[in-house]
Design an enzyme around this catalytic site. Structure first.
Site, PDB file in Angstrom:
ATOM      1  N   HIS A 243      75.633  47.079  82.968  1.00  0.00           N
ATOM      2  CA  HIS A 243      75.790  46.486  84.308  1.00  0.00           C
ATOM      3  C   HIS A 243      75.133  45.111  84.419  1.00  0.00           C
ATOM      4  O   HIS A 243      75.375  44.376  85.373  1.00  0.00           O
ATOM      5  CB  HIS A 243      75.206  47.423  85.370  1.00  0.00           C
ATOM      6  CG  HIS A 243      76.036  48.656  85.584  1.00  0.00           C
ATOM      7  ND1 HIS A 243      76.869  48.812  86.665  1.00  0.00           N
ATOM      8  CD2 HIS A 243      76.191  49.774  84.846  1.00  0.00           C
ATOM      9  CE1 HIS A 243      77.494  49.990  86.584  1.00  0.00           C
ATOM     10  NE2 HIS A 243      77.091  50.589  85.490  1.00  0.00           N
TER      11      HIS A 243
ATOM     12  N   ASP B 122      73.266  37.040  87.123  1.00  0.00           N
ATOM     13  CA  ASP B 122      73.613  38.356  87.652  1.00  0.00           C
ATOM     14  C   ASP B 122      74.759  38.925  86.818  1.00  0.00           C
ATOM     15  O   ASP B 122      75.667  38.180  86.448  1.00  0.00           O
ATOM     16  CB  ASP B 122      74.099  38.216  89.117  1.00  0.00           C
ATOM     17  CG  ASP B 122      73.620  39.349  90.008  1.00  0.00           C
ATOM     18  OD1 ASP B 122      73.461  40.464  89.494  1.00  0.00           O
ATOM     19  OD2 ASP B 122      73.421  39.109  91.214  1.00  0.00           O
TER      20      ASP B 122
HETATM   21  P1  ADQ Z   1      72.109  45.069  91.635  1.00  0.00           P
HETATM   22  O1  ADQ Z   1      71.252  44.097  90.917  1.00  0.00           O
HETATM   23  O2  ADQ Z   1      71.420  46.086  92.457  1.00  0.00           O
HETATM   24  O3  ADQ Z   1      73.081  45.832  90.600  1.00  0.00           O
HETATM   25  P2  ADQ Z   1      74.331  44.008  93.447  1.00  0.00           P
HETATM   26  O4  ADQ Z   1      75.611  44.122  92.703  1.00  0.00           O
HETATM   27  O5  ADQ Z   1      74.168  42.694  94.134  1.00  0.00           O
HETATM   28  O6  ADQ Z   1      73.070  44.144  92.551  1.00  0.00           O
HETATM   29  O7  ADQ Z   1      74.177  45.122  94.594  1.00  0.00           O
HETATM   30  C1  ADQ Z   1      74.456  46.448  94.429  1.00  0.00           C
HETATM   31  C2  ADQ Z   1      74.575  47.164  95.788  1.00  0.00           C
HETATM   32  O8  ADQ Z   1      73.334  47.143  96.496  1.00  0.00           O
HETATM   33  C3  ADQ Z   1      75.604  46.547  96.714  1.00  0.00           C
HETATM   34  O9  ADQ Z   1      76.453  47.563  97.152  1.00  0.00           O
HETATM   35  C4  ADQ Z   1      74.807  45.948  97.871  1.00  0.00           C
HETATM   36  O10 ADQ Z   1      75.436  46.041  99.116  1.00  0.00           O
HETATM   37  C5  ADQ Z   1      73.550  46.793  97.868  1.00  0.00           C
HETATM   38  N1  ADQ Z   1      72.397  45.998  98.376  1.00  0.00           N
HETATM   39  C6  ADQ Z   1      71.809  44.947  97.785  1.00  0.00           C
HETATM   40  N2  ADQ Z   1      70.789  44.475  98.563  1.00  0.00           N
HETATM   41  C7  ADQ Z   1      70.750  45.258  99.661  1.00  0.00           C
HETATM   42  C8  ADQ Z   1      69.912  45.280 100.848  1.00  0.00           C
HETATM   43  N3  ADQ Z   1      68.939  44.389 101.034  1.00  0.00           N
HETATM   44  N4  ADQ Z   1      70.165  46.234 101.782  1.00  0.00           N
HETATM   45  C9  ADQ Z   1      71.170  47.122 101.592  1.00  0.00           C
HETATM   46  N5  ADQ Z   1      71.966  47.150 100.509  1.00  0.00           N
HETATM   47  C10 ADQ Z   1      71.770  46.238  99.559  1.00  0.00           C
HETATM   48  C11 ADQ Z   1      73.414  45.777  89.200  1.00  0.00           C
HETATM   49  C12 ADQ Z   1      73.616  44.398  88.587  1.00  0.00           C
HETATM   50  C13 ADQ Z   1      74.719  43.647  89.328  1.00  0.00           C
HETATM   51  C14 ADQ Z   1      75.996  44.478  89.348  1.00  0.00           C
HETATM   52  C15 ADQ Z   1      75.723  45.902  89.821  1.00  0.00           C
HETATM   53  C16 ADQ Z   1      76.957  46.797  89.653  1.00  0.00           C
HETATM   54  O11 ADQ Z   1      72.399  43.655  88.604  1.00  0.00           O
HETATM   55  O12 ADQ Z   1      74.958  42.394  88.706  1.00  0.00           O
HETATM   56  O13 ADQ Z   1      76.933  43.867  90.198  1.00  0.00           O
HETATM   57  O14 ADQ Z   1      74.675  46.495  89.087  1.00  0.00           O
HETATM   58  O15 ADQ Z   1      77.410  46.799  88.325  1.00  0.00           O
END
Ligand code: ADQ
Length: 472
Positions: A160, A368
């Site tokens: 991921h 990311d």
């Molecule tokens: P993350 O680094 O956690 O995931 P991201 O893809 O931006 O990053 O977010 C994942 C989920 O968390 C989204 O559904 C988002 O809405 C939710 N989220 C983030 N911040 C939030 C907040 N403050 N309050 C509520 N919800 C929040 C990792 C990788 C990413 C990749 C994902 C999926 O780092 O690059 O996109 O996995 O593969």
């Protein structure tokens, strides 16, 4: 249809809305095949007097047709595997932050130990014709450990987070062992073509792998298939959340509250990869350079608490708080605060309303894997009056979302100009950009990702010509 077994560090109950897109997507296939989802319970057990803790006590629950099984970890294993090697070494290096990595020599043994524990506990639950899908950097050597126990099932892996270029990857103690472990899989998937190309150059230059064409490589007496499978969101589910009562209520409240101002939004985990201080500096630069934006634009930044046991996270928290404070101190008026910063998680049901009420989303990570917030923001927009996505070129999502306003987040002035442009963008241009972007995320949604990966895995059977597994 063979049963699907998913393994990830943490798991979510696929029946709950709060579980999010990945759980929702996996829930379909897991449900249809009566699947099993296996991972860490999130519980840490202290060593009991005389007894050996952390031998992974199992907990099992049934969620519809899906069986959820989790195991506990000992304090020592948790600290070395999760805090140490996964989040202290792999996370920073894969996000190109060698300066933040904590290369403690003891971590790798704990990482290996936990992967062995996962393999030992999972093996008795497996059936011969299961399809196994392992997720993310915590569990890279899991297939190798399963193979060492005699498992010959089809096994796929999805990373991921980004895979950096070979010379950065080579800074990881045990990088050669990790990449060799990837050859225990039948299929390895990355978020972007860039990550996939880094894998190809690493295995060619460092492992002298033979290129068999069509994404297949031979090395260490095994063949593996690799490719880019950019993850998507469940666009329908997210749009439905925007239309649901809580989504609407949130939208209306935000519109009322900010009727005189344009809203900018940032939603992230509080992580140094997300570029939050750079984003604040760019916003400050915009306020400085374009005084007409004073009083007329407000940035809501939500940063959810994350990995507070890793010290680099505390530093970023303080830096962000101090930047927000100084922006409000320098530019704020009695009736206007430029930044509203919240260190908390917002309920998933309320996010679409917040996104829909915002004119601009700032998704500006320094690095990311993909970034799903970018896609969720697009899915929540009103197509007749859509907001504008300002997106870092260093997010995996930038490979697909070419019609966003792409920025280099290190370039503070350039990003400030892009934010200003987004705030001023005429409605026709907003509509036409949004139209292209929404059709991309609809076409390449999370079901496309899930089906695409599993179809490819079903066809990709590695050839084994000897014993590939090495000891660490
Ligand atoms: P993350 O680094 O956690 O995931 P991201 O893809 O931006 O990053 O977010 C994942 C989920 O968390 C989204 O559904 C988002 O809405 C939710 N989220 C983030 N911040 C939030 C907040 N403050 N309050 C509520 N919800 C929040 C990792 C990788 C990413 C990749 C994902 C999926 O780092 O690059 O996109 O996995 O593969």
């Amino acid at each position: 249809m063979p049963r699907l077994v998913v393994v990830s560090n943490r798991l979510a109950d696929p029946r709950k809305t709060a579980a999010g897109g990945l759980a929702v997507a996996l829930a379909d296939v897991l449900n249809n095949t009566g699947g099993l989802w296996f991972g860490w319970s999130g519980k840490i057990v202290e060593a009991s007097a005389g007894g050996k803790a952390g031998e992974g006590e199992l907990h099992s629950t049934q969620a519809g047709a899906v069986k959820l099984v989790t195991l506990d970890l000992s304090r020592e294993d948790h600290d070395a595997y999760y805090v140490g090697y996964s989040n202290g070494v792999l996370w920073p290096v894969c996000h190109y932050r060698l300066d933040l990595a904590d290369f403690d020599a003891g971590y790798i043994a704990g990482y290996r130990r936990v992967n062995q524990l996962f393999a030992r506990k999972l093996k008795p639950m497996l059936r011969e014709d299961d399809i196994i899908w392992i997720h993310d950097y915590h569990l890279i050597p899991l297939a190798a450990e399963l193979r060492a126990l005699g498992c010959s099932q089809r096994i796929g892996f999805f990373l991921h987070i980004p895979l950096p270029p070979p010379l950065i990857l080579a800074a990881i103690p045990g990088h050669d062992w990790l990449i060799r472990a990837l050859f225990a899989y039948d299929l390895v998937g990355f978020q972007s073509e860039a990550d996939h190309s880094h894998f190809c150059s690493y295995v060619q230059t460092e492992a002298h792998a033979q290129n068999l064409g069509e994404g297949r490589w031979r090395a260490f007496n095994r063949t593996v298939q690799a490719g880019a499978f950019p993850i998507g969101i469940d666009v329908e589910e997210f749009t439905a959340l925007a239309e649901a009562p809580e989504g609407r209520e949130m939208y209306e409240r935000m519109r009322r509250e900010y009727s005189r101002r344009k809203l900018l939004v940032g939603v992230d985990r509080l992580d140094y990869s997300k570029g939050l201080p750079h984003r604040m500096r760019a916003f400050r630069e915009m306020l400085q350079k374009y005084p007409e934006t004073h009083n007329s634009a407000t940035l809501i930044q939500i940063a959810s608490p994350s990995r507070e046991d890793v010290s680099a996270y505390n530093d970023i928290l303080h830096e962000l708080e101090s930047l927000c404070g100084s922006i409000n101190g320098n530019f704020g008026e009695l009736d206007w605060m430029p930044v509203r910063y919240m260190h908390r998680t917002v309920a998933r049901t309320r996010l679409p309303g917040l996104y829909r009420a915002s004119r601009v989303a700032l998704v500006t990570p320094l690095r990311d894997g993909m970034n799903l917030v970018a896609k969720e923001f697009l899915a929540a927009q009103d197509p007749q009056d859509p907001g504008v996505l300002v997106l870092s070129r260093f997010a995996g999502a930038a490979e697909q979302l070419r019609e966003a306003l792409l920025v280099n987040p290190y370039d503070i002035e350039g990003t400030a100009n892009a934010i200003h442009l987004a705030l001023q963008m005429p409605i026709e241009e907003r509509r036409s950009r949004h139209q292209s972007l929404i059709s991309t995320i609809k076409e390449y949604d999370v079901h496309w990702w899930c089906d695409g990966f599993l179809d490819t895995l079903a066809k990709a059977k590695a050839e084994e010509t000897g014993t590939p597994w090495l000891r660490l």
